[in-house]
Write an enzyme that holds these catalytic residues in place. Sequence first.
Site, short mmCIF file in Angstrom:
data_model
loop_
_atom_site.label_atom_id
_atom_site.label_comp_id
_atom_site.label_asym_id
_atom_site.label_seq_id
_atom_site.Cartn_x
_atom_site.Cartn_y
_atom_site.Cartn_z
N CYS A 190 -5.21 8.27 8.79
CA CYS A 190 -5.59 7.78 10.12
C CYS A 190 -5.29 8.83 11.19
O CYS A 190 -4.29 9.54 11.13
CB CYS A 190 -4.81 6.52 10.45
SG CYS A 190 -5.33 5.11 9.45
N LYS B 57 0.86 -1.19 0.00
CA LYS B 57 0.00 0.00 0.00
C LYS B 57 0.90 1.24 0.00
O LYS B 57 0.70 2.15 -0.80
CB LYS B 57 -0.88 0.03 1.23
CG LYS B 57 -1.55 1.39 1.49
CD LYS B 57 -2.41 1.43 2.72
CE LYS B 57 -1.70 1.77 3.97
NZ LYS B 57 -1.37 3.19 4.19
N ASN B 58 1.88 1.29 0.88
CA ASN B 58 2.63 2.53 1.07
C ASN B 58 3.59 2.84 -0.07
O ASN B 58 4.05 3.98 -0.17
CB ASN B 58 3.34 2.52 2.43
CG ASN B 58 2.33 2.63 3.56
OD1 ASN B 58 1.15 2.92 3.31
ND2 ASN B 58 2.75 2.38 4.77
N ARG C 204 -8.97 -0.09 3.65
CA ARG C 204 -8.05 0.91 3.08
C ARG C 204 -6.69 0.29 2.83
O ARG C 204 -5.97 0.73 1.94
CB ARG C 204 -7.88 2.10 4.05
CG ARG C 204 -8.96 3.13 4.01
CD ARG C 204 -8.48 4.42 4.65
NE ARG C 204 -7.15 4.76 4.16
CZ ARG C 204 -6.25 5.44 4.89
NH1 ARG C 204 -6.54 5.82 6.12
NH2 ARG C 204 -5.07 5.73 4.39
N ARG D 293 -0.26 15.14 13.05
CA ARG D 293 0.32 14.71 11.77
C ARG D 293 0.43 15.94 10.86
O ARG D 293 -0.23 16.05 9.85
CB ARG D 293 -0.51 13.62 11.12
CG ARG D 293 -0.55 12.33 11.89
CD ARG D 293 -1.24 11.22 11.12
NE ARG D 293 -0.32 10.53 10.21
CZ ARG D 293 -0.71 9.55 9.38
NH1 ARG D 293 -1.98 9.21 9.31
NH2 ARG D 293 0.18 8.94 8.61
N ASP E 75 3.89 0.89 12.30
CA ASP E 75 2.66 0.31 11.75
C ASP E 75 2.39 -1.09 12.29
O ASP E 75 1.29 -1.61 12.14
CB ASP E 75 2.72 0.27 10.22
CG ASP E 75 2.72 1.67 9.64
OD1 ASP E 75 3.02 1.81 8.44
OD2 ASP E 75 2.46 2.62 10.39
#
Length: 423
Positions: free
Chosen positions: A117, A23-24, A397, A122, A305
């Site tokens: 999230c 995903k990242n 997601r 952030r 994570d």
Amino acid sequence: MEEVIRIKGQKLLEGTIHISGSKNLCVALIPASILARDVVVIHNIPPISDVYSLVEILEQLGICVEYHQDTLIIDSSNVKYHDLDMPAMERLRASYYFYSVLLGMYHKVTASGIGGCRLGERPIDLHIKAFEQLGTKFQKQENKYIFDGENLHAGHIIFDKISVGATINAILLAIQIKGKTIIENAATEPEITELCKFLSKMGATIEGLGTDCIVIKGGKTLHGTTFYNIPDRIEVGTYALIGAATAKNLIIKNVIKEHIQALLDLFDILEVDYSIKENELQVRKSKIKKGIIVLTAPYPGFPTDLQQPLTSFLAVNEGTSVIIESIYTNRFAHIKELNEMGANINVTNMNIIIHGVKELRGLVVNGKDLRGAASLVIAGLIAKGETVVRGLEYINRGYENMIKKLRKVHANIELCIEDFGDN
Ligand code: EPZ
């Protein structure tokens, strides 16, 4: 009515899990592909909602996108500028990679806020500072970000804090600017190294891959290419922890050992029963007889994570463990839920103190973010009785078909529709 995950815990899992694409990494590859103004083909793209959100943004920029199985074909030859104020921008944090891409192309970008999230503070100050060091003028008007790139120039960026996203945004802007840009104290996550390989295949000149000092000779015309997304190392870690907690034998395929070395080191200390051969990891249920102290840190440290999945794994054992969450100010929403399931965990400052208990009991629990919701699925697989996990939208997601993958290895898990009367 709400889609939820219902789990009957304490089943012994067995079988094979195939890991999907990262995903990242793919959330960076997709915006970056526009720089080719050509056809780019990317394989191993997982059908997760973040990908669909980014495709929606591409299409609003006049870009043709085809998505077959796990391959994205992106033709950006007719890209046209559009303010980055579409709804999809606010569905994930990585939509901000379009800031640098369009700023370098059109020298002016107006953008709305981003999503992501809720993990505490952030900000995007490091991104803005990097853009300013390359000649960008930034201003915030109400909830709009205005970037003026009329006088972009190569520069020397020294990040005073390691940031994956800011490193990626700096690279994506610098490769469009003629001259040599140096980026120091860059993040060294595998996703950044792979993005640089992708950009190099498109014709960019980037040195220092995999190090914290990246040197870019920008301003070259880029072209289309074909690329393979790497396996998702956080998905690997999530299923490895599930295997260590509940499996007779769980085979996890598409693993790059060095990307999960920090977790394997932790497994060695805890004497978890696992073996790894080439790209296949096998993990078996292991009784944890001692505590451990873990610090989350930028790569190659233990990834933040996996902090939440690890918390669930350590909740049932004989020792007391501490996880120091050094990256986010509030990545603790799962703790309350775990304690309601019978865990004995408290948080002081950024330290998660986990007093191992004998058993968790099933309950209705609320996932509030992607990895937190995944950690509650792990808790449900471990717990006695039935657990209902809310927050499936977060899981979708970042994890492709988690329910299907777990059912395939005999977990008693299903998708249900419930009415809690509160939504
Ligand atoms: C990336 O987020 C990942 N997301 C995150 O994964 C991951 O947790 C994080 O890196 C750290 O590894 C993607 O790659 C899409 P950062 P990013 O900038 O880039 C602070 C998941 O679950 N910071 O490295 O947003 C920030 O608040 C997600 O897949 C600033 O202060 O993370 C954090 O405390 C969650 N100012 C720290 O730096 C800034 O301008 C690291 O953030 C930017 C960040």
